[in-house]
Design a protein around this motif. Sequence first.
Motif, PDB file in Angstrom:
ATOM      1  N   LEU A  14       0.830  -1.214   0.000  1.00  0.00           N
ATOM      2  CA  LEU A  14       0.000   0.000   0.000  1.00  0.00           C
ATOM      3  C   LEU A  14       0.860   1.258   0.000  1.00  0.00           C
ATOM      4  O   LEU A  14       0.561   2.235  -0.707  1.00  0.00           O
ATOM      5  CB  LEU A  14      -0.938  -0.009   1.204  1.00  0.00           C
ATOM      6  CG  LEU A  14      -2.054  -1.057   1.177  1.00  0.00           C
ATOM      7  CD1 LEU A  14      -2.780  -1.112   2.509  1.00  0.00           C
ATOM      8  CD2 LEU A  14      -3.037  -0.768   0.044  1.00  0.00           C
ATOM      9  N   GLY A  17       2.377   1.660  -3.486  1.00  0.00           N
ATOM     10  CA  GLY A  17       1.418   2.273  -4.407  1.00  0.00           C
ATOM     11  C   GLY A  17       1.236   3.748  -4.141  1.00  0.00           C
ATOM     12  O   GLY A  17       1.180   4.560  -5.078  1.00  0.00           O
ATOM     13  N   PHE A  18       1.183   4.111  -2.860  1.00  0.00           N
ATOM     14  CA  PHE A  18       1.005   5.525  -2.518  1.00  0.00           C
ATOM     15  C   PHE A  18       2.194   6.358  -2.966  1.00  0.00           C
ATOM     16  O   PHE A  18       2.027   7.407  -3.609  1.00  0.00           O
ATOM     17  CB  PHE A  18       0.799   5.671  -1.008  1.00  0.00           C
ATOM     18  CG  PHE A  18       0.751   7.098  -0.548  1.00  0.00           C
ATOM     19  CD1 PHE A  18      -0.320   7.919  -0.880  1.00  0.00           C
ATOM     20  CD2 PHE A  18       1.780   7.634   0.204  1.00  0.00           C
ATOM     21  CE1 PHE A  18      -0.363   9.248  -0.469  1.00  0.00           C
ATOM     22  CE2 PHE A  18       1.751   8.954   0.621  1.00  0.00           C
ATOM     23  CZ  PHE A  18       0.679   9.760   0.289  1.00  0.00           C
ATOM     24  N   ASN A  56      -5.308   8.783  -6.001  1.00  0.00           N
ATOM     25  CA  ASN A  56      -3.983   8.366  -5.521  1.00  0.00           C
ATOM     26  C   ASN A  56      -3.879   8.454  -4.003  1.00  0.00           C
ATOM     27  O   ASN A  56      -3.186   7.647  -3.366  1.00  0.00           O
ATOM     28  CB  ASN A  56      -2.893   9.231  -6.162  1.00  0.00           C
ATOM     29  CG  ASN A  56      -2.781   8.997  -7.660  1.00  0.00           C
ATOM     30  OD1 ASN A  56      -3.275   8.003  -8.184  1.00  0.00           O
ATOM     31  ND2 ASN A  56      -2.140   9.920  -8.351  1.00  0.00           N
ATOM     32  N   TRP A  59      -4.746   5.471  -1.470  1.00  0.00           N
ATOM     33  CA  TRP A  59      -3.751   4.486  -1.037  1.00  0.00           C
ATOM     34  C   TRP A  59      -3.274   4.782   0.380  1.00  0.00           C
ATOM     35  O   TRP A  59      -3.051   3.868   1.168  1.00  0.00           O
ATOM     36  CB  TRP A  59      -2.570   4.463  -2.003  1.00  0.00           C
ATOM     37  CG  TRP A  59      -2.884   3.818  -3.315  1.00  0.00           C
ATOM     38  CD1 TRP A  59      -3.570   4.381  -4.356  1.00  0.00           C
ATOM     39  CD2 TRP A  59      -2.554   2.496  -3.725  1.00  0.00           C
ATOM     40  NE1 TRP A  59      -3.677   3.487  -5.392  1.00  0.00           N
ATOM     41  CE2 TRP A  59      -3.053   2.329  -5.042  1.00  0.00           C
ATOM     42  CE3 TRP A  59      -1.860   1.448  -3.132  1.00  0.00           C
ATOM     43  CZ2 TRP A  59      -2.895   1.139  -5.740  1.00  0.00           C
ATOM     44  CZ3 TRP A  59      -1.696   0.260  -3.830  1.00  0.00           C
ATOM     45  CH2 TRP A  59      -2.217   0.120  -5.118  1.00  0.00           C
ATOM     46  N   THR A  62      -6.094   3.901   2.819  1.00  0.00           N
ATOM     47  CA  THR A  62      -6.173   2.449   2.970  1.00  0.00           C
ATOM     48  C   THR A  62      -5.024   1.929   3.823  1.00  0.00           C
ATOM     49  O   THR A  62      -5.215   1.040   4.668  1.00  0.00           O
ATOM     50  CB  THR A  62      -6.148   1.770   1.593  1.00  0.00           C
ATOM     51  OG1 THR A  62      -7.168   2.341   0.760  1.00  0.00           O
ATOM     52  CG2 THR A  62      -6.376   0.275   1.714  1.00  0.00           C
TER      53      THR A  62
END
Length: 334
Positions: A14, A17-18, A56, A59, A62
């Motif tokens: 995560l 991705g961020f 975006n 992420w 989350t």
Amino acid sequence: MDLNTLWFILVTVLFIGFFFLEGFDYGVGILLPFLGRDDIERRVIINSIGPVWDGNEVWLITAGGALFAAFPNWYATLFSGFYLALFVILLGLIVRGVAFEFRSNDRSPAWRKLWDNMIFIGSFLSALLWGVAVTNLLKGVPIDANMQYVGGFWNLLTPYTLVGGLTTLLVFTLHGALFLTLKTTGDLVERARLVATRVGLLAIPMVLILALLTYSNTDLFTKPGAALVLIASAVFLVLSWLLVRIGRSGWAFISNGLTIVLFTIAMFWGLFPRVMVSNLNPDWSLTIYNASSSPYTLKVMTVVALTMVPIVLLYQAWTYWVFRQRVSDKHLHY
């Protein structure tokens, strides 16, 4: 592999991705006042991330939710100890979001310049402080036997962590410049490519300095796999700079993206199985076991994650596909 390890890997993914996606968002925001020569160009720059910037940031939300549910003690210690730094990051994200929405509500040049500056400030502070936060996790902070952070804000600012902040700032700025070479047209593309080559010249030595300081300030290099991944991230950064110099911007963007991905993997690999290092006593460090939720909670969360995460990934991939075209002044609504 137990569920504790699985959730540590998921949290790492995560954050990967961020940092990859929000990284070019930050970079575009940082470059906005400098690359945009007039209001039209600045609108084009903003529109290049317009359809995706808020997605975006999901992420991060989350990742925060995963920390709270899977590793509540990590969440509590991190957010209490890093409160001021994380508050500034949150403030930067809020200011950016408000600026994106408010900028076009008035045609006054002063009004638009104000919100352009807010986009820059929010992006700059967030890009800088994320590097400070990540390197602090690896270096260690004062945590006592009760998993309580017992330091202050200034304990987070050391030469090593400041170099970490400058590294993420420069790498994210480079990421944004490369993104603009792929999403804009005309003279703006060439200016973004020129900025990318110049920022790359600053980012490369900064990453090398960070690697040396990581060797002397942390135990990451006692884990050969993590050390090799960190070195590989520096290699891909050099490759990105070489590629953008010869006009291969797409490959340069991918290579710089791999720099961010591998850097994040190296940092979390260097932590594992710890999640926060105590520099008061290594035995007081938080790990994936003493900071985690109950096994039942992890089982339920695993089922939910395996169901929902693929749907979110497919939706975001579809969004990028739909808005894949370059942005020019022809796409602006007057």
